[in-house]
Design an enzyme around this catalytic site. Sequence first.
Site, PDB file in Angstrom:
ATOM      1  N   CYS A  78       5.617  36.536  23.737  1.00 42.59           N
ATOM      2  CA  CYS A  78       5.938  36.828  24.964  1.00 42.59           C
ATOM      3  C   CYS A  78       6.467  38.191  25.306  1.00 42.59           C
ATOM      4  O   CYS A  78       5.989  39.371  24.890  1.00 42.59           O
ATOM      5  CB  CYS A  78       6.403  35.727  25.837  1.00 42.59           C
ATOM      6  N   HIS A 167       4.220  30.860  24.722  1.00 46.09           N
ATOM      7  CA  HIS A 167       5.377  30.383  24.128  1.00 46.09           C
ATOM      8  C   HIS A 167       5.099  28.896  23.286  1.00 46.09           C
ATOM      9  O   HIS A 167       5.345  27.974  23.769  1.00 46.09           O
ATOM     10  CB  HIS A 167       6.750  29.940  24.886  1.00 46.09           C
ATOM     11  N   GLU A 169       7.188  27.711  20.875  1.00 39.78           N
ATOM     12  CA  GLU A 169       8.450  27.288  20.798  1.00 39.78           C
ATOM     13  C   GLU A 169       8.920  26.266  22.048  1.00 39.78           C
ATOM     14  O   GLU A 169       9.754  25.558  21.764  1.00 39.78           O
ATOM     15  CB  GLU A 169       9.705  28.340  20.606  1.00 39.78           C
TER      16      GLU A 169
END
Length: 188
Positions: A78, A167, A169
Site C-alpha cells: 500500500c 494489505h 498482513e
Amino acid sequence: MIGVFALQGAFAEHEACLDKLGVPFAEIRKKEDLDRGFDALIIPGGESTVMDKLLRDMDMLDTVRGMILGGTPVFGTCAGLILLSSEVEGGRTCLGTMDVRTVRNAYGRQLGSFRTVSSFADEGEVPMVFIRAPYIESAGPDTRVLAEVDGRIVAARSGRQLATAFHPELTDDLTVHRYFLEKVAGIL
Ligand code: GLN
C-alpha cells in the site's frame, strides 16, 4: 534477518506474519538500524506522505534506495508500494526503484476500504484488504503483473521488488508473505 520499517503505519501486523512463519526480523526506526545488513526489507502500509518525510528528514532515503538497487529484496504494501513507485499520480516519487506508475488514493476516500478475494501470481486466490489504496496504472516491461482487481493492477513484481496495493498482513492468509520470502527473496 528481515528489516521491517517501523517509522509509521502497519508494521506490527507484518511482524506478526513473520513470527508465524518463523522468520527473524528487526525493526528499522533510524538510519543506524540500516547498518545491520538485512536479507530483505518490508515497507508497510500507512501514510506515504509521512513515511516519505521521515525517510528524508532522517537522511535514510539514499541508503535505502542504494540497498534496493544493490539487490536487497523488498516488499512494499500500500503506502510501501507508493514509496517504491517510479511515478506517483497525486504524490511525489520517493524511493522510485520500481518501474511502475501508481495512482494514490485511487478509490476515493469514501469507497477506499473494502475486502475481496482474487488470484495472486500462481498461488491461487488470496483475501485482499484495501484501505484508501493506490493501484498501479501501468508497469514497465520488466515488471510482472501478479494480481488485478476490477481490471486494475494491485500486485506486481520487478526482479527482487514485490509490491501490493492491498494489505495481506491484515488477513490470516500468509500466501503473499510466503511468496515474497520463498520466491522473491529466496529466504524460506
Ligand atoms: N492512502 C495512503 C497513502 O497515500 C495509503 C494507504 C495505506 O497504506 N493503507 O499513503
